[in-house]
Scaffold this active site. Structure first.
Site, PDB file in Angstrom:
ATOM      1  N   SER A 563       0.842  -1.187   0.000  1.00  0.00           N
ATOM      2  CA  SER A 563       0.000   0.000   0.000  1.00  0.00           C
ATOM      3  C   SER A 563       0.887   1.251   0.000  1.00  0.00           C
ATOM      4  O   SER A 563       1.695   1.424  -0.894  1.00  0.00           O
ATOM      5  CB  SER A 563      -0.970  -0.044   1.179  1.00  0.00           C
ATOM      6  OG  SER A 563      -2.035   0.855   0.998  1.00  0.00           O
ATOM      7  N   ASP A 649      -9.729  -3.467  -5.900  1.00  0.00           N
ATOM      8  CA  ASP A 649      -9.182  -2.674  -4.792  1.00  0.00           C
ATOM      9  C   ASP A 649      -9.631  -1.219  -4.902  1.00  0.00           C
ATOM     10  O   ASP A 649      -9.277  -0.533  -5.857  1.00  0.00           O
ATOM     11  CB  ASP A 649      -7.648  -2.755  -4.839  1.00  0.00           C
ATOM     12  CG  ASP A 649      -6.982  -2.114  -3.636  1.00  0.00           C
ATOM     13  OD1 ASP A 649      -7.661  -1.413  -2.876  1.00  0.00           O
ATOM     14  OD2 ASP A 649      -5.773  -2.320  -3.465  1.00  0.00           O
ATOM     15  N   HIS A 684      -7.950  -4.970  -1.883  1.00  0.00           N
ATOM     16  CA  HIS A 684      -6.753  -4.461  -1.220  1.00  0.00           C
ATOM     17  C   HIS A 684      -6.088  -5.502  -0.325  1.00  0.00           C
ATOM     18  O   HIS A 684      -4.866  -5.561  -0.240  1.00  0.00           O
ATOM     19  CB  HIS A 684      -7.128  -3.230  -0.382  1.00  0.00           C
ATOM     20  CG  HIS A 684      -5.964  -2.391   0.011  1.00  0.00           C
ATOM     21  ND1 HIS A 684      -5.194  -1.709  -0.904  1.00  0.00           N
ATOM     22  CD2 HIS A 684      -5.422  -2.118   1.232  1.00  0.00           C
ATOM     23  CE1 HIS A 684      -4.248  -1.041  -0.269  1.00  0.00           C
ATOM     24  NE2 HIS A 684      -4.352  -1.283   1.030  1.00  0.00           N
TER      25      HIS A 684
END
Length: 715
Positions: A563, A649, A684
């Site tokens: 991330s 995501d 995600h």
């Protein structure tokens, strides 16, 4: 000393993304973006239905997936071995320690071979209330069977489960696409059946009113932002739901909770540096929200209820690392706040927990956590541990009128332990120790805390783990993990998966770079906006410090981050590619400039306080352009790179790693390979099932071992 990792099994030709002319000008600068077409114009529809993805984009992603699998085909047996090892360290029928609430104790557990949790409860019995449930537990009621609910679905994840105060109903949120568009369902706990009504497009969590006749939830807007708090009355259609709070600023997200006392619903509107809290009496859910203190720029606060007072954790009045204040319930404006635990420079208060007769806080000093308990007389005592580096967490329960708190402890060598602690007698009772079925001897490993010196002189903590007996001659490969954003602290806790690398000779290290809060709130602010480059240079400094200390050598480090930590990976690759044998960028936020210029994307407006707004600020534009990994790919050799993403995501969209990989392959002059895997059925967090997730970890570790020349190394 030279280092030549073995070649990957590369197919003759790598996928080539078409370069389609696209550019924009801002603040006198022209920015070229030839892979902009990889962003689906209908991205909102793709989040809801992945089959809506344009054929040309899908074809490119699938070609990249096939190329990566072919390149890693030589590690197929290794991946199977790694997954088997990691699975062997999981107690498959593991369960949480039951948490009491009135007549029941609630817990979650897994069955042998099960991918998803079972949400359960059993009757409360005083003599066993905190013990682990046993197989065939007498009186056990399975409230929600994740394996059964997720059967046949490519993706399934329970977002949360909240029982009503009368213990008759369970509101639970579920995501079946990985896009975090949660549906809330209501289960009748007497019959075990879900009611007909469902609430769609929510953040997933629910808070009941006091009577169990309605619940509150957060609705997502058309751009996937949590923007409205709604009240759903049982027996009605979602179209009849009432708006309790609506946030007009697209830069603020909304979330809900309840005070530990159970008296109030809390509604919090916040970005990364400002918050505003409202209260609503759960016994009068049709009443009006009461604002505790109007929002002020860079004022952060959170609220708990304690009798006729509120207890507030805040950074008000220059309390950079936070303090605790109190105020009467009927006069909550800032001028009525009185210090209860004053601000102490260098001591960061991370969490506040309020019980009937005790205030409990988790604080951090010199990068080590401790728990502090205060009684009604203001007398305090501390719960702490002696290891050089460790992780400590408060585990909030359901009850308020109790003297018991629960906390978890682990270190990089010590499996997680769950304790109950009596705030009056100070008795510390071990309720659970993490089991490692395949065996684990902590004495076989060493955990250390080192420090690197950043270019500006700052001292950057490093937590590391290795096998005892490691010779510090630089011959060991090293996995260096980093994040460094949003004030997130990276705990030095126990992770069984890492043993598969450490037992093969790796050193594992966490770089506690600026942008986190390991050294307090200033450590965070020194790694955001115009100071964001500190995060990247800190990480490189950590790598060099570990080389200097003999833990590894240049070209033997595999870097890993996800991330915002994936952005760190991209920046480090651009800054110092020579340090690394490989880089794993998991759902990497690498197209920073384009994302921060697109106000329609779910996270963009709330992210401006973190990165700056390049559409309005020339300084922010220049800063972001100077480090955005996608925009700074250069004609030079790069280490082997593995980028991972998820098609659905909503946080780091799939086109970020796709664009980055395309530009790397089109620009770099040597090194590599550059590989990408996009999970076409997840978002995600990757795969939701606990064993499916091991397949993804096995892929990452196999890549790391191949990049470091250790793929043939047995345990």
């Amino acid at each position: 000393m030279t280092f030549e990792p073995p070649p990957f099994a590369l197919p003759p030709e790598a996928p080539v993304a078409e370069m389609r002319p696209h550019a924009f000008e801002l603040f006198g600068r022209r920015v070229e973006d030839p892979f902009a077409w990889l962003k689906a114009e209908n991205w909102r529809a793709v989040l809801k239905d992945p089959s809506a993805l344009a054929p040309d984009i899908r074809a490119y992603l699938e070609a990249e997936n096939a190329y990566a699998e072919a390149a890693l085909s030589g590690a197929a047996d290794l991946r199977k071995t790694l997954v088997a090892e990691m699975r062997g360290r999981i107690r498959e029928d593991d369960a949480s320690v039951p948490e009491p609430d009135g007549p029941f104790a609630y817990y979650s557990r897994h069955r042998e071979g099960g991918q998803h949790p079972l949400i359960c409860r059993r009757p409360r019995t005083v003599h066993r209330i905190a013990e682990e449930p046993e197989d065939g537990e007498i009186g056990e009621q399975i409230l929600l069977d994740g394996d059964r609910e997720g059967e046949g679905l490519a993706f399934f994840e329970i977002a949360g489960a909240a029982h009503s105060d009368d213990h008759r109903l369970l509101a639970w949120g579920v995501d079946t696409k990985g896009s975090e568009l949660h549906t809330i369902r209501v289960r009748d706990l007497d019959t075990g059946q879900d009611r007909v009504e469902q609430v769609e497009s929510t953040a997933g969590d629910a808070v009941w009113n006091a009577t169990g006749t309605a619940f509150f939830y957060v609705a997502l807007d058309e751009n996937h932002r949590p923007a409205r708090v709604m009240r759903h009355r049982l027996g009605t259609d979602q179209a009849q739901d009432t708006t309790v709070y609506e946030e007009s600023d697209p830069g603020f997200f909304v979330n809900i909770g309840r005070t530990q006392s159970g008296t109030y619903l809390t509604v919090t509107a916040s970005d990364h540096e400002t918050s505003e809290v409202y209260l609503l009496d759960r016994a009068d859910d049709a009443g009006a929200l009461a604002c505790v203190a109007p929002r002020e720029e860079r004022l952060i606060y959170s609220v708990e209820h304690w009798g006729s007072y509120l207890v507030i954790l805040t950074n008000a009045d220059g309390a950079v690392d936070f303090k605790i204040v109190t105020c009467p319930l009927d006069v909550t404006a800032r001028e009525n706040w009185q210090d209860a635990v004053p601000y102490r420079p260098g001591v960061m208060i991370r969490h506040l927990h309020v019980l009937g007769n005790h205030l409990v806080r988790l604080e951090l000093e010199n990068a080590l956590p401790r728990i502090v308990v205060r009684d009604m007389k203001g007398e305090e005592h501390t719960v702490s541990f002696a290891e050089e580096a460790y992780s400590l967490g408060l585990l909030p329960g359901y009850e308020f009128e109790t003297a018991r708190i629960r906390f978890s402890y682990s270190s990089m060598t010590t499996p997680a332990e769950t304790y109950d602690y009596d705030c009056v007698t100070r008795a510390r009772i071990l309720r659970k120790r993490q089991s490692v079925p395949s065996g684990h001897e902590p004495a076989d490993y060493v955990t250390r805390r080192l420090f690197a010196t950043a270019p500006d002189g700052e001292s950057v903590p490093i937590s590391l783990l290795h096998r005892r007996g490691l010779v510090l001659d630089g011959s060991a490969p090293l996995l260096l993990y980093g994040y460094g954003s949003y004030g997130t602290l990276m705990p030095a806790g126990f992770r069984t998966n890492l043993l598969s690398l450490v037992d093969r000779g790796f050193v594992y290290a966490i770089a506690h770079v600026r942008g986190g809060t390991e050294k307090g709130w200033n450590w965070y602010t020194q790694g955001k906006r115009e100071k964001k480059p500190n995060t990247f240079t800190d990480f490189v400094a950590c790598g060099r410090a570990l080389i200097e200390a003999g833990y590894t050598a240049q070209g033997r480090i595999v870097a890993h981050g996800g991330s915002a930590g994936g952005m760190l990976m991209g920046a480090a690759a651009n800054l110092a590619p020579e340090l690394f044998a490989g880089i794993v960028a998991d759902v990497p936020f690498v197209d920073v400039l384009n994302t921060m210029l697109d106000a329609d994307l779910p996270l963009t407006p709330p992210e401006w306080p973190e990165w700056g707004n390049p559409a309005e600020s020339e300084e922010a534009f220049k800063t972001i352009l100077s480090y955005s990994p996608y925009d700074n790919v250069a004609a030079k050799a790069y280490p082997a790179i593995l980028a991972l993403g998820g098609l659905t995501d909503p946080r780091v969209t799939y086109w970020e790693p796709a664009k980055w990989v395309a530009r790397l392959r089109a620009t770099m002059t040597g090194g590599g390979p550059v590989l990408m895997k996009i999970n076409m059925e997840a978002g995600h967090g990757g795969a939701a099932g606990r064993f499916d997730r091991l397949e993804e970890v096995g892929l990452i570790y196999a890549f790391a071992l191949m990049a470091a020349g250790r793929a043939a190394k047995s345990v």
